[in-house]
Write a protein that holds these residues in place. Structure first.
Motif, PDB file in Angstrom:
ATOM      1  N   LYS A 168      -6.981  -4.298  -2.106  1.00 44.49           N
ATOM      2  CA  LYS A 168      -8.132  -3.397  -1.992  1.00 44.49           C
ATOM      3  C   LYS A 168      -9.339  -4.115  -1.367  1.00 44.49           C
ATOM      4  O   LYS A 168     -10.088  -3.531  -0.580  1.00 44.49           O
ATOM      5  N   SER A 204      -8.858  -4.469   2.473  1.00 45.54           N
ATOM      6  CA  SER A 204      -8.567  -3.284   3.286  1.00 45.54           C
ATOM      7  C   SER A 204      -9.559  -3.154   4.449  1.00 45.54           C
ATOM      8  O   SER A 204      -9.163  -2.833   5.571  1.00 45.54           O
ATOM      9  N   ARG A 245       0.450  -2.306   9.690  1.00 48.60           N
ATOM     10  CA  ARG A 245       1.084  -1.034   9.363  1.00 48.60           C
ATOM     11  C   ARG A 245       2.482  -0.899   9.971  1.00 48.60           C
ATOM     12  O   ARG A 245       3.255  -0.058   9.545  1.00 48.60           O
ATOM     13  N   GLU A 292       0.344  -2.366  -1.264  1.00 53.31           N
ATOM     14  CA  GLU A 292      -0.112  -1.758  -0.003  1.00 53.31           C
ATOM     15  C   GLU A 292      -1.627  -1.931   0.155  1.00 53.31           C
ATOM     16  O   GLU A 292      -2.384  -1.864  -0.820  1.00 53.31           O
ATOM     17  N   THR A 339      -4.713  -0.189   1.519  1.00 53.59           N
ATOM     18  CA  THR A 339      -5.132   1.172   1.923  1.00 53.59           C
ATOM     19  C   THR A 339      -6.660   1.274   1.888  1.00 53.59           C
ATOM     20  O   THR A 339      -7.342   0.564   1.120  1.00 53.59           O
ATOM     21  N   ARG A 340      -7.143   2.218   2.684  1.00 59.03           N
ATOM     22  CA  ARG A 340      -8.598   2.526   2.692  1.00 59.03           C
ATOM     23  C   ARG A 340      -8.754   3.998   3.027  1.00 59.03           C
ATOM     24  O   ARG A 340      -8.290   4.446   4.062  1.00 59.03           O
ATOM     25  N   ASN A 341      -9.433   4.693   2.113  1.00 63.41           N
ATOM     26  CA  ASN A 341      -9.596   6.141   2.293  1.00 63.41           C
ATOM     27  C   ASN A 341      -8.226   6.820   2.472  1.00 63.41           C
ATOM     28  O   ASN A 341      -8.040   7.644   3.369  1.00 63.41           O
ATOM     29  N   ASN A 342      -7.267   6.405   1.625  1.00 59.16           N
ATOM     30  CA  ASN A 342      -5.906   6.973   1.623  1.00 59.16           C
ATOM     31  C   ASN A 342      -5.145   6.729   2.919  1.00 59.16           C
ATOM     32  O   ASN A 342      -4.191   7.438   3.227  1.00 59.16           O
ATOM     33  N   VAL A 343      -5.616   5.741   3.687  1.00 59.35           N
ATOM     34  CA  VAL A 343      -4.920   5.391   4.929  1.00 59.35           C
ATOM     35  C   VAL A 343      -4.310   4.003   4.734  1.00 59.35           C
ATOM     36  O   VAL A 343      -5.001   3.057   4.334  1.00 59.35           O
ATOM     37  N   ILE A 344      -3.009   3.872   4.995  1.00 59.50           N
ATOM     38  CA  ILE A 344      -2.300   2.602   4.823  1.00 59.50           C
ATOM     39  C   ILE A 344      -2.467   1.778   6.096  1.00 59.50           C
ATOM     40  O   ILE A 344      -2.080   2.207   7.186  1.00 59.50           O
ATOM     41  N   TYR A 345      -3.095   0.573   5.931  1.00 53.04           N
ATOM     42  CA  TYR A 345      -3.285  -0.320   7.072  1.00 53.04           C
ATOM     43  C   TYR A 345      -2.287  -1.479   7.085  1.00 53.04           C
ATOM     44  O   TYR A 345      -2.176  -2.183   8.088  1.00 53.04           O
ATOM     45  N   SER A 398       0.287  -4.268   4.247  1.00 53.78           N
ATOM     46  CA  SER A 398       0.731  -4.627   2.901  1.00 53.78           C
ATOM     47  C   SER A 398       0.500  -6.105   2.679  1.00 53.78           C
ATOM     48  O   SER A 398       0.380  -6.892   3.631  1.00 53.78           O
TER      49      SER A 398
END
Length: 655
Positions: free
Chosen positions: A68, A71, A103, A148, A150-156, A158
């Motif tokens: 987190k 991210s 990603r 994972e 993620t930022r703002n529900n977007v996976i960038y 892992s």
């Protein structure tokens, strides 16, 4: 080297030989050691598993938190900020490496304790692609946690964190040592307590053992064991004392019984003296009864003599058999008197002399033909012309009793009587196809007044003296008696007359001037030498006949190998495996149970082909001879003339 089973056996034997005190100690210490070891192993394994599980959860949580924080750096492609975040993980004691993937699951950046490295460095501690199947896994000696980014529900991308399990290993070692020390201390404490307590448990048993030894040595059944407790051992002591009470009472009763028996023995001696006097009176009574019973037999004999004058041709045979039966019945009374003397232990003065068994057996079998015909049975007779030394009436009585029993217990088939020479002596056998005798009854059928219950539907007349008379007469003449029976198939009684009782008819009839068999040769045939260089296997259990036939065949030009038993045939087998004989000449009976057929089959198997075989036999039954011929054997019946023997052998060799 000892196998596990042998070691186990030795351990059991050593344990059984220990005293109860040591057995109790071994059981307690062994049980405690097993329990402590099992508990320690379970505790260590359980602690290790829980520690690994907690550590994996913590590393997984750290991976999530680090992902987190990273991210934004990964979203804006800020590698410096990303490296700073990864370097903070180095403060973890088991940290190995951290790997960041984009990603597209390609390695973007990684960090380890050896320093910062770029993506282009091929010596990377990170796999090329992350394992996304589980959040955390344990591989070998490390934990791999994946989270994972993620930022703002977007996976960038892992993040993969590799963490060492070394601290878990150290924890497991410390726990193992601690549990081992605790187990040893527990076992030591248990050992001390057990040694203190086992005395109170063992002492009543050792005391009871000492009392038992004292009673055994002194035979004083008034001694009693002291009662120390009211548990199971106390009950054992009570039972032991109760047993001594019973033994003491029985001992007193036994002493009283011995005194009574001594008194009864004195009375029995006086009874025996009076019984002997009554036995002498009974002998006189039996002799008088025998005389009185002969009177009506004499009258019957006169009537039969009168019938001979008026009997027709068909009736004359019946009259003749009736005459023989009356004569035999008269002799039976004399034998009954002899049996009575044997029962009273008086010596029967039997005058022995030459007895022609063939004539005697023919006479007895002829008498029983009528009895057998009434039951639709046959009586067959087969005997060599043999003379023995014996008591004619007693031998006849033996055969008659055996024949009577055989016909009585036979419903179908018949009876066969045979007489043959065997190993220097003579064997007389009575075969029947009757119901047989139970194995458990074979030892009692020769007792007086004993009749076996054989579930037979026919009439069982008689009082059970027949076989008892046979046994006593055989013992008196030093003959051996054997019986063999198959329930439901028949019985065989065998009387063996030993060699000293046997008169060789060939030796008695042959004079010194009589020509031998080898000299009885046709000179014309001899010159032909049809057996020249032929190999002959000669088998006969009579040494004289074997020697004469050996000389005869040798004079015909044959190479003869002789054998007088199946054992000697076995000795010839190695030679015949190399070179098979051209022909086998064998007597049919070459031992007690062995036959010439057995010898021929043995040689044929060894040579692996059907060697021609000639069987010479004294069997007079044409049916049995036909059976031998149907089995592929050439058969000649004794006596065989030399010219006929030569012709048959020549024919067999030229087939």
């Amino acid at each position: 080297m000892k196998t596990p089973s042998k070691l186990n056996h030795l351990m059991k034997g050593a344990f059984h030989n220990l005293s109860i005190k040591r057995k109790l100690l071994v059981i307690v210490i062994t049980s405690l050691a097993i329990a402590m070891l099992s508990a320690s192993i379970f505790f260590v394994l359980y602690d290790r598993g829980k520690a690994q599980e907690n550590l994996a959860n913590n590393i997984e949580l750290i991976a999530i938190m680090t992902g987190k924080r990273s991210s934004a750096a990964l979203a804006f492609n800020d590698k410096n900020a990303l490296r700073d975040n990864l370097e903070t993980l180095r403060i973890l004691p088991g940290y190995i490496a951290a790997c960041v993937y984009d990603r597209e699951h390609k390695l973007y950046l990684h960090d380890n304790l050896k320093g910062r490295e770029h993506l282009e460095n091929h010596a990377t501690p990170c796999p090329q692609t992350p394992n996304t199947e589980k959040p955390s896994i344990i591989e070998g000696s490390e934990i791999r946690a994946i989270a994972e980014i993620t930022r703002n529900n977007v996976i960038y991308g892992s993040l993969l964190i590799r963490y060492s399990l070394e601290e878990i290993e150290q924890r497991t070692k410390l726990f193992s040592i601690a549990t081992f020390i605790i187990s040893m201390i527990s076992i030591l404490i248990t050992l001390l307590i057990t040694r203190r307590l086992q005395g109170s448990f063992i002492y009543p048993i050792t005391s009871l053992n000492a009392i038992a030894d004292l009673v055994s040595q002194s035979q004083d059944y008034a001694i009693r064991a002291p009662l120390h407790s009211h548990d199971e051992i106390g009950n054992l002591v009570k039972s032991f004392n109760g047993m001594l009470n019973i033994i003491q009472q029985k001992h007193l009763s036994l002493n009283e019984a011995i005194l009574e028996l001594q008194q009864s023995s004195l009375e029995l001696k006086s009874y025996a003296a009076s019984a002997e006097e009554r036995g002498a009176e009974f002998q006189q009574l039996l002799a008088g009864a025998s005389h009185d019973l002969r009177q009506p037999l004499q009258a019957m004999a006169i009537f039969v003599d009168a019938l001979k004058l008026s009997a027709t041709k068909d009736q004359s045979q019946l009259v003749k058999k009736l005459d023989i039966a009356i004569e035999n019945m008269s002799q039976l009374f004399s034998d009954l008197l002899d049996y009575s003397r044997l029962r009273s232990k008086q010596q029967a003065n039997f005058i022995e002399g030459p007895v022609n068994l063939k004539q005697l057996l023919f006479k007895v079998s002829h008498e029983f033909e009528a009895v057998a015909n009434d039951k639709n049975l046959f009586v067959r007779f087969r005997a060599d012309d043999i003379n023995v030394i014996g008591h004619s009436t007693s031998i006849e009585r033996i055969i008659r009793n055996l024949l009577s029993n055989a016909i009585r217990y036979t419903e179908t088939g018949g009876v066969l009587i045979s007489c043959r020479r065997r190993q220097g002596g003579v064997v007389v056998e009575v075969f029947d196809s009757g119901i047989g005798i139970k194995p458990e009854s074979l030892s009692t059928i020769f007792d007086s007044y004993v009749q076996e219950d054989r579930n037979f539907s026919g009439q069982q007349d008689g009082v059970g003296l027949g076989l008892s008379i046979v046994t006593r007469l055989c013992n008196l003449m030093h003959y051996s008696l054997e019986v063999k029976s198959n329930l439901g198939r028949g019985t065989r009684f065998r009387i063996v007359i030993p060699a000293p009782k046997y008169i060789s008819t060939s030796a008695a009839d042959r004079s010194d001037d009589a020509p031998s068999v080898a000299n009885l040769i046709d000179q014309t045939l001899m010159r032909q030498q049809v057996l020249e260089d032929k190999s002959v296997c000669l088998i006969d259990d009579d040494p004289e006949i074997l020697a004469q036939l050996h000389a005869l065949l040798t004079s015909w030009g044959a190479k003869v190998s002789s054998a007088d038993s199946l054992e000697q045939v076995h000795q010839l087998i190695p030679r015949y495996k190399r070179s098979a004989p051209d022909i086998i000449v064998s007597d049919y009976q070459i031992g007690v149970v062995d036959t010439g057929i057995d010898a021929v089959d043995l040689i044929r198997v060894a040579c692996n082909h059907a060697v021609p075989a000639l069987i010479i036999t004294g069997i007079s039954d044409e049916t049995e001879l036909q059976i031998l011929r149907s089995q592929g054997y050439n058969v000649l019946r004794k006596p065989v003339k030399p010219a006929k023997l030569r012709a048959v052998i020549s024919f067999m060799l030229n087939q």
